[in-house]
Design an enzyme around this catalytic site. Structure first.
Site, PDB file in Angstrom:
ATOM      1  N   ASP A  10       1.352  -1.138   0.042  1.00  0.00           N
ATOM      2  CA  ASP A  10       0.107  -0.089  -0.125  1.00  0.00           C
ATOM      3  C   ASP A  10       0.865   1.192  -0.015  1.00  0.00           C
ATOM      4  OD1 ASP A  10      -2.112   1.619   0.396  1.00  0.00           O
ATOM      5  OD2 ASP A  10      -1.740   1.586   2.712  1.00  0.00           O
ATOM      6  N   SER A  11       0.096   2.013   0.212  1.00  0.00           N
ATOM      7  CA  SER A  11       1.104   3.738  -0.091  1.00  0.00           C
ATOM      8  C   SER A  11       1.690   3.962   1.354  1.00  0.00           C
ATOM      9  CB  SER A  11      -0.052   4.521  -0.536  1.00  0.00           C
ATOM     10  OG  SER A  11      -0.702   5.324  -0.301  1.00  0.00           O
ATOM     11  N   CYS A  73      -4.236  -0.945  -1.492  1.00  0.00           N
ATOM     12  CA  CYS A  73      -4.633  -0.110  -2.207  1.00  0.00           C
ATOM     13  C   CYS A  73      -5.647   0.333  -3.097  1.00  0.00           C
ATOM     14  CB  CYS A  73      -3.151   0.467  -2.313  1.00  0.00           C
ATOM     15  SG  CYS A  73      -3.145   1.810  -2.799  1.00  0.00           S
ATOM     16  N   ASN A  74      -6.737   0.804  -2.311  1.00  0.00           N
ATOM     17  CA  ASN A  74      -7.484   1.213  -3.592  1.00  0.00           C
ATOM     18  C   ASN A  74      -6.867   2.393  -4.640  1.00  0.00           C
ATOM     19  OD1 ASN A  74     -10.499   1.265  -3.240  1.00  0.00           O
ATOM     20  ND2 ASN A  74      -9.047   0.873  -0.835  1.00  0.00           N
ATOM     21  N   THR A  75      -6.109   3.722  -4.846  1.00  0.00           N
ATOM     22  CA  THR A  75      -5.212   4.429  -6.009  1.00  0.00           C
ATOM     23  C   THR A  75      -4.677   3.210  -6.899  1.00  0.00           C
ATOM     24  OG1 THR A  75      -5.452   6.416  -4.203  1.00  0.00           O
ATOM     25  CG2 THR A  75      -4.515   6.398  -6.187  1.00  0.00           C
ATOM     26  N   GLU A 160      -5.282   9.228   9.791  1.00  0.00           N
ATOM     27  CA  GLU A 160      -3.475   9.557  10.120  1.00  0.00           C
ATOM     28  C   GLU A 160      -3.413  11.013  11.434  1.00  0.00           C
ATOM     29  OE1 GLU A 160      -0.835   9.342   8.022  1.00  0.00           O
ATOM     30  OE2 GLU A 160      -2.066   7.861   6.640  1.00  0.00           O
ATOM     31  N   CYS A 192     -11.247   3.173   0.453  1.00  0.00           N
ATOM     32  CA  CYS A 192     -10.006   3.849   0.616  1.00  0.00           C
ATOM     33  C   CYS A 192      -9.651   3.281   1.207  1.00  0.00           C
ATOM     34  CB  CYS A 192      -9.394   5.577   1.032  1.00  0.00           C
ATOM     35  SG  CYS A 192      -7.913   5.221   1.752  1.00  0.00           S
ATOM     36  N   THR A 193      -8.381   2.322   1.568  1.00  0.00           N
ATOM     37  CA  THR A 193      -8.124   1.619   3.533  1.00  0.00           C
ATOM     38  C   THR A 193      -7.641   1.828   4.249  1.00  0.00           C
ATOM     39  OG1 THR A 193      -5.568   1.307   2.006  1.00  0.00           O
ATOM     40  CG2 THR A 193      -7.398  -0.771   1.977  1.00  0.00           C
ATOM     41  N   HIS A 194      -7.887   3.513   4.608  1.00  0.00           N
ATOM     42  CA  HIS A 194      -7.463   4.426   5.522  1.00  0.00           C
ATOM     43  C   HIS A 194      -8.839   4.295   6.135  1.00  0.00           C
ATOM     44  CE1 HIS A 194      -4.064   6.185   4.564  1.00  0.00           C
ATOM     45  NE2 HIS A 194      -3.791   6.031   5.835  1.00  0.00           N
TER      46      HIS A 194
END
Lengths: 280, 280
Positions: A10-11, A73-75, A160, A192-194
């Site tokens: 993931d990012s 990561c969705n992006t 975050e 989004c994984t967040h």
């Protein structure tokens, strides 16, 4: 081959919400996770840059030896999955298609319950939403569900920062979700994984905006299920019980261990820093 | 030499708030600006990574030919300025020392007005605040002013999202500023080049929290003044009138032109994408 770890990247650390579900669904599997913390976030960048970064991450994991690659990561799943599949020799699984499948299943079941059609909504980063990947994935499964997608740029920074409940996240979520609810969205995909860390607030705000129930779909669980099926179908399930979890990051690890535990839901070994050679 | 442009760089587009002030103070100077949009933000990264990125940006500008380098980024100014000065042959100016000077001047003047001592507050990114650069810079100028520094991680995403007025930014700013005001802070330094776009909200919230007036200090203006003095002292002021402004970015330019105009306060030529070779 089957006893090699599963590679996940993931990012940043958000993809650990996917690792958490993989460890639940596949408790005997070893996992090596790479978080590109020196270049996070990806969701605000161009597709060309995301593809470049994704290539670097995938190659690093391939070189360490993995039996399958999960793009958590969705992006990256939205804009770079085809490139990675074409270039790599291991099975590659993203989070968008499993998430779309879970959304359609939820929409069909909710329609039976409510007796009328519902739309599917997606919240995601600018890159994910701009790619149109979710509407395409839903359309491939069902032509009867409209998809309304919205960018929600402030949600990643809120997670975050650890601001997942209270007034500020509530107001921000409301601003993103209200237009979707007014477009008949009753199934809402966390694209989004967040976002799973904001799930409670998103569910609360959605339920206050709608008289119908709203189903919130997190692609992590669906992705873990799809991975289990894929490994079984290709005879790649681990023969023993390793369950080792290795965390790699591209920036100095610093306090990432604490953040990782929040996303992962358990303490893991300290992250190790790795270098990725790239031309920016 | 004197007719070379001034080089300015930042992690992204926030540094254009400094360019705006430089163009006001030095209207005859050509400027080449580099925004590292493929790796923004820097403020959440380790010092080691920030130094690596800053080196790449500085070298790219030096190779294009510049007479002076302005580091229009608080994070880089806080953690990488000494490294850049040691390695480069042109004068290098950061934003932290000019900002600290402006803060001390404001504090002394406010103390005369109020008849009692005041503290200086700084809002900044995690890297900037973690470096201790502002307290050090203030201490070098005045030992009588306490400095209270606070990270404000949500303010950059709010500005990027364009949410600079209204309920969400007001509540976020309040959460960051209230503890400072209760520590006698009456001079508040905007320790990040994004924050000037939130200046109105920050000033409003601060004034509501304090009975004394609160002076909000933006280092952009102070930096432009310091640059004018430096160029004059070294006989480097432009001999003609060029005023050309060239914008370089590391990610695909896309919509950066619109964002750039917001930070810069005027329309500029479309940004051009450049590559920086680095090992991540």
């Amino acid at each position: 081959m089957r006893d090699l770890p599963i590679g996940v990247f993931d990012s940043g650390l958000g993809g650990l919400t996917v690792v958490r579900e993989i460890r639940r669904a596949l408790p005997n599997e070893a996992i090596v996770y790479l978080g590109d913390t020196a270049r996070v976030p990806y969701g605000t960048r161009s597709s060309a840059t995301v593809v470049r970064y994704a290539r670097g991450c995938a190659r690093l994991l391939i070189e360490r030896g993995i039996k399958a690659l999960v793009v958590a990561c969705n992006t990256v799943s939205a804009v770079a999955l085809d490139v990675l599949r074409a270039e790599l020799d291991v099975p590659v699984l993203g989070v968008v298609v499993p998430g779309a499948e879970a959304a359609v299943t939820a929409a069909l079941s909710l329609e039976q319950q409510l007796g009328h059609a519902v739309s599917i909504g997606v919240l995601g980063t600018a890159s994910t939403i701009g790619s149109g990947a979710y509407p395409r994935a839903v359309a491939a499964l069902s032509t009867r569900h409209e998809v309304h997608a919205a960018t929600a740029p402030l949600l990643v920074p809120l997670v975050e920062e650890g601001w997942v409940t209270g007034e500020v996240p509530r107001l921000a979520v409301e601003r993103y979700v209200a237009p979707l609810v007014s477009q008949s969205v009753r199934v809402l995909v966390l694209g989004c994984t967040h976002y799973p860390l904001l799930r409670e607030t998103i569910a609360l705000v959605s339920s206050q905006l709608s008289r119908d129930p709203i189903v919130v779909v997190d692609s992590a669980e669906a992705t873990a299920r799809a991975l289990a099926e894929l490994l079984a179908a290709r005879d790649l399930l681990a023969s023993g019980k390793s369950a080792r979890l290795e965390l790699l990051v591209t920036d100095v690890p610093g306090t990432f261990g604490d953040a990782a535990a929040r996303f992962l839901g358990e303490r893991a070994d300290a992250p190790v820093q790795v270098d990725i050679p790239v031309t920016l």
